[in-house]
Write an enzyme that holds these catalytic residues in place. Structure first.
Site, PDB file in Angstrom:
ATOM      1  N   SER A 273       4.107   2.569   8.255  1.00  0.00           N
ATOM      2  CA  SER A 273       3.762   1.555   7.259  1.00  0.00           C
ATOM      3  C   SER A 273       4.981   1.092   6.486  1.00  0.00           C
ATOM      4  O   SER A 273       5.856   1.886   6.132  1.00  0.00           O
ATOM      5  CB  SER A 273       2.752   2.122   6.266  1.00  0.00           C
ATOM      6  OG  SER A 273       1.464   2.047   6.752  1.00  0.00           O
TER       7      SER A 273
ATOM      8  N   HIS B 113       0.819  -1.217   0.000  1.00  0.00           N
ATOM      9  CA  HIS B 113       0.000   0.000   0.000  1.00  0.00           C
ATOM     10  C   HIS B 113       0.848   1.260   0.000  1.00  0.00           C
ATOM     11  O   HIS B 113       0.368   2.336  -0.357  1.00  0.00           O
ATOM     12  CB  HIS B 113      -0.997   0.001   1.169  1.00  0.00           C
ATOM     13  CG  HIS B 113      -0.428   0.319   2.507  1.00  0.00           C
ATOM     14  ND1 HIS B 113      -0.162  -0.631   3.454  1.00  0.00           N
ATOM     15  CD2 HIS B 113      -0.096   1.507   3.070  1.00  0.00           C
ATOM     16  CE1 HIS B 113       0.315  -0.044   4.552  1.00  0.00           C
ATOM     17  NE2 HIS B 113       0.368   1.255   4.336  1.00  0.00           N
TER      18      HIS B 113
ATOM     19  N   ASP C  99      -0.010  -7.640   1.526  1.00  0.00           N
ATOM     20  CA  ASP C  99       0.484  -6.262   1.569  1.00  0.00           C
ATOM     21  C   ASP C  99       2.013  -6.261   1.672  1.00  0.00           C
ATOM     22  O   ASP C  99       2.594  -5.964   2.708  1.00  0.00           O
ATOM     23  CB  ASP C  99      -0.138  -5.544   2.777  1.00  0.00           C
ATOM     24  CG  ASP C  99       0.080  -4.037   2.749  1.00  0.00           C
ATOM     25  OD1 ASP C  99       0.508  -3.513   1.704  1.00  0.00           O
ATOM     26  OD2 ASP C  99      -0.172  -3.389   3.792  1.00  0.00           O
TER      27      ASP C  99
END
Length: 318
Positions: A264, A79, A126
């Site tokens: 992230s 992402h 992911d």
């Protein structure tokens, strides 16, 4: 790059669960460490700051691609790079992003590859690699992290090591090393860390849910593994499906410690053999450090074959 909104019933940073029936989850591209402390400079030599136009937006991990003391492959979350990667650079050896050190290395990216089965709606798979224009050289402050099932033998290259790691600190209480793992994980057995195994997340993200700015200095936090069944139960109440083979959870039932926006793609590691090993990639969560909402991380051991294929197909390090 703007935050990635995952179309599942998951509350992003800010707002109350009672304010709306359907809520959004933000992938942790814009999510820093909550409830942690400043890491000792050089104690996470594998961590990468991914930047666009000189601004941090996601983390990553430098991995070994061969026998040479350099690498041109960074692991991160899908992402993080899904919406585009214009002017993407990888910064290695960083601690205080506002005051770059002489040992810091900044390398442009030439290519990004996210997992072909990545689903932005469910955040499953992911994981992605960033291919660099030139290799990052290993040094005392820049080293690759180990991957699950890595082994070490006489004469083989090392991973997951740091010359500055020490188990305790007395004179500098504001700085800390990754806490020692009480379980003593070993390769193979460590591919799926047991419940309550202490892990370490690190990054330059927000220090509170809804915060206004990322941390300039690298922060870290210790969080225990949450069992797959418990993780699935906690997220099913929010209408979110957990895929145990592809995801793992880490956090405290009472909350208070977590990764957050801006972390992230960064590493979730534990002390193992032959060195600190990357078990998770920061992926998503409900807010930051909320009670009953542990962070969710991509389970790296599920993707070792895919990672090896990306190294073979994309790395120019011989």
């Amino acid at each position: 790059m703007s935050g990635v909104v995952v179309a599942v019933s998951l509350l992003g940073c800010g707002g109350s669960e009672l304010e709306r029936a359907e809520v959004d989850a933000t992938g942790r591209m814009d999510q820093a460490i909550v409830g942690g402390n400043e890491a000792r400079p050089g104690s996470h030599p594998w961590i990468i700051s991914l930047q666009q136009y000189g601004s941090h937006f996601c983390g990553g991990s430098l991995i070994r691609v061969g026998n040479r003391a350099e690498s041109d492959i960074v692991l991160t979350a899908a992402h993080c790079i899904y919406d585009g990667t214009s002017r993407l650079t990888a910064v290695a050896g960083a601690h205080d992003l506002a005051s770059p050190s002489s040992t810091q290395q900044v390398v442009s990216a030439t290519k990004t590859v996210y997992h072909p089965a990545y689903n932005p709606d469910t955040t499953v798979n992911d994981i992605a690699v960033v291919v660099l224009a030139k290799p990052i050289k290993f040094s005392a402050t820049v080293q690759p992290v180990c991957l699950p099932w890595d082994t070490v033998s006489a004469g083989s290259p090392s991973c997951g090591q740091s010359s500055s790691m020490r188990p305790t600190l007395v004179s500098q209480p504001s700085l800390a090393e990754p806490p020692r793992n009480p379980v003593g994980l070993v390769p193979g057995e460590a591919s799926v860390p047991a419940e309550n195994t202490m892990m370490i997340a690190a990054g330059w993200g927000l220090t509170s849910e809804g915060g206004a700015a990322y941390s300039n200095v690298l922060l870290q936090v210790g969080v225990p593994i949450v069992g797959s069944a418990a993780l699935a139960r906690q997220y099913s109440s929010q209408g979110i499906t957990i895929f145990p083979e592809a995801m793992l959870g880490a956090g405290y039932a009472q909350g208070g410690k977590d990764s957050c926006q801006g972390d992230s793609g960064g590493p979730l590691v534990a002390k193992a053999l032959p060195g600190y090993t990357l078990y998770g990639i920061t992926s998503f969560g409900i807010g930051c450090a909320r009670a009953g909402s542990p962070g969710v991380y991509t389970r790296v051991s599920n993707y070792r074959s895919w990672i090896n294929a990306q190294i073979a197909n994309n790395s120019r390090v011989q």
